[in-house]
Design a protein around this motif. Sequence first.
Motif, PDB file in Angstrom:
ATOM      1  N   UNK A  63      96.170  21.076  36.300  1.00 56.50           N
ATOM      2  CA  UNK A  63      96.183  20.987  37.770  1.00 56.50           C
ATOM      3  C   UNK A  63      94.842  21.456  38.303  1.00 56.50           C
ATOM      4  N   UNK A  64      94.292  20.695  39.242  1.00 51.77           N
ATOM      5  CA  UNK A  64      93.095  21.092  39.978  1.00 51.77           C
ATOM      6  C   UNK A  64      93.468  21.052  41.450  1.00 51.77           C
ATOM      7  N   UNK A  65      93.001  22.039  42.206  1.00 55.37           N
ATOM      8  CA  UNK A  65      93.399  22.109  43.610  1.00 55.37           C
ATOM      9  C   UNK A  65      92.232  22.537  44.497  1.00 55.37           C
ATOM     10  N   UNK A  66      92.332  22.159  45.744  1.00 57.25           N
ATOM     11  CA  UNK A  66      91.413  22.600  46.783  1.00 57.25           C
ATOM     12  C   UNK A  66      92.246  22.839  48.041  1.00 57.25           C
ATOM     13  N   UNK A  67      91.600  23.075  49.156  1.00 55.29           N
ATOM     14  CA  UNK A  67      92.309  23.423  50.382  1.00 55.29           C
ATOM     15  C   UNK A  67      93.369  22.383  50.757  1.00 55.29           C
ATOM     16  N   UNK A  68      93.040  21.101  50.676  1.00 56.49           N
ATOM     17  CA  UNK A  68      93.945  20.073  51.187  1.00 56.49           C
ATOM     18  C   UNK A  68      94.295  18.994  50.158  1.00 56.49           C
ATOM     19  N   UNK A  69      94.272  19.341  48.881  1.00 55.00           N
ATOM     20  CA  UNK A  69      94.707  18.388  47.859  1.00 55.00           C
ATOM     21  C   UNK A  69      95.020  19.094  46.549  1.00 55.00           C
ATOM     22  N   UNK A  70      95.837  18.398  45.753  1.00 55.32           N
ATOM     23  CA  UNK A  70      96.198  18.848  44.409  1.00 55.32           C
ATOM     24  C   UNK A  70      96.113  17.641  43.492  1.00 55.32           C
ATOM     25  N   UNK A  71      95.416  17.778  42.370  1.00 52.86           N
ATOM     26  CA  UNK A  71      95.409  16.714  41.372  1.00 52.86           C
ATOM     27  C   UNK A  71      96.218  17.182  40.166  1.00 52.86           C
ATOM     28  N   UNK A  72      97.153  16.330  39.741  1.00 44.70           N
ATOM     29  CA  UNK A  72      97.985  16.594  38.573  1.00 44.70           C
ATOM     30  C   UNK A  72      97.553  15.626  37.480  1.00 44.70           C
ATOM     31  N   UNK A  73      97.326  16.157  36.270  1.00 46.34           N
ATOM     32  CA  UNK A  73      96.938  15.333  35.127  1.00 46.34           C
ATOM     33  C   UNK A  73      97.905  15.597  33.986  1.00 46.34           C
ATOM     34  N   UNK A  74      98.454  14.516  33.432  1.00 51.57           N
ATOM     35  CA  UNK A  74      99.414  14.617  32.337  1.00 51.57           C
ATOM     36  C   UNK A  74      98.935  13.874  31.099  1.00 51.57           C
ATOM     37  N   UNK A  75      99.082  14.534  29.969  1.00 51.83           N
ATOM     38  CA  UNK A  75      98.856  13.951  28.654  1.00 51.83           C
ATOM     39  C   UNK A  75      99.600  14.853  27.679  1.00 51.83           C
ATOM     40  N   UNK A  76     100.217  14.271  26.700  1.00 50.03           N
ATOM     41  CA  UNK A  76     100.921  15.063  25.693  1.00 50.03           C
ATOM     42  C   UNK A  76      99.881  15.597  24.706  1.00 50.03           C
ATOM     43  N   UNK A  77      99.575  16.886  24.824  1.00 51.78           N
ATOM     44  CA  UNK A  77      98.539  17.489  23.983  1.00 51.78           C
ATOM     45  C   UNK A  77      98.884  17.393  22.498  1.00 51.78           C
ATOM     46  N   UNK A  78     100.134  17.644  22.138  1.00 52.67           N
ATOM     47  CA  UNK A  78     100.544  17.608  20.736  1.00 52.67           C
ATOM     48  C   UNK A  78     100.411  16.203  20.155  1.00 52.67           C
ATOM     49  N   UNK A  79     100.763  15.189  20.944  1.00 52.38           N
ATOM     50  CA  UNK A  79     100.697  13.805  20.469  1.00 52.38           C
ATOM     51  C   UNK A  79      99.307  13.206  20.664  1.00 52.38           C
ATOM     52  N   UNK A  80      98.456  13.891  21.432  1.00 48.88           N
ATOM     53  CA  UNK A  80      97.093  13.432  21.728  1.00 48.88           C
ATOM     54  C   UNK A  80      97.094  12.067  22.415  1.00 48.88           C
TER      55      UNK A  80
END
Length: 128
Positions: A63-80
Amino acid sequence: MATSERTYTDEEVEARLKKELPHWYLEGGWIRRKYKTNSWKGTLMVINTVGHLSEAAWHHPDITASYAWVEVRLMNHAAKGITDKDFSLAKKIEEVVHWQPGLEGGALEGCPKDDMRFAYIKYDKPKA
């Protein structure tokens, strides 16, 4: 014992996103979504919602965030790579973050739309 999970090709990911999660996109090996909020309060509410759902699912995004937004990033780390876990969690995040009880009718009316003091997320416009 852990079993290996099927990872999807970029083409398969893009096709599923287009069909199932049109506001998400593939970039750099992650499926991503940026939620626009009205303030830091809204940003924290989205982060906490994503955190709760992720912990309950035992599948954790970046997750990356700032005052007026949130970015969500998904990837299965174990499965790469991108797996069914990523799609399932993305769908649940989308469902909960964009829930608008006022549009459903019933006892829950939702946040007042005419008073920005209560605004916290900028909902996607309905597709025509």
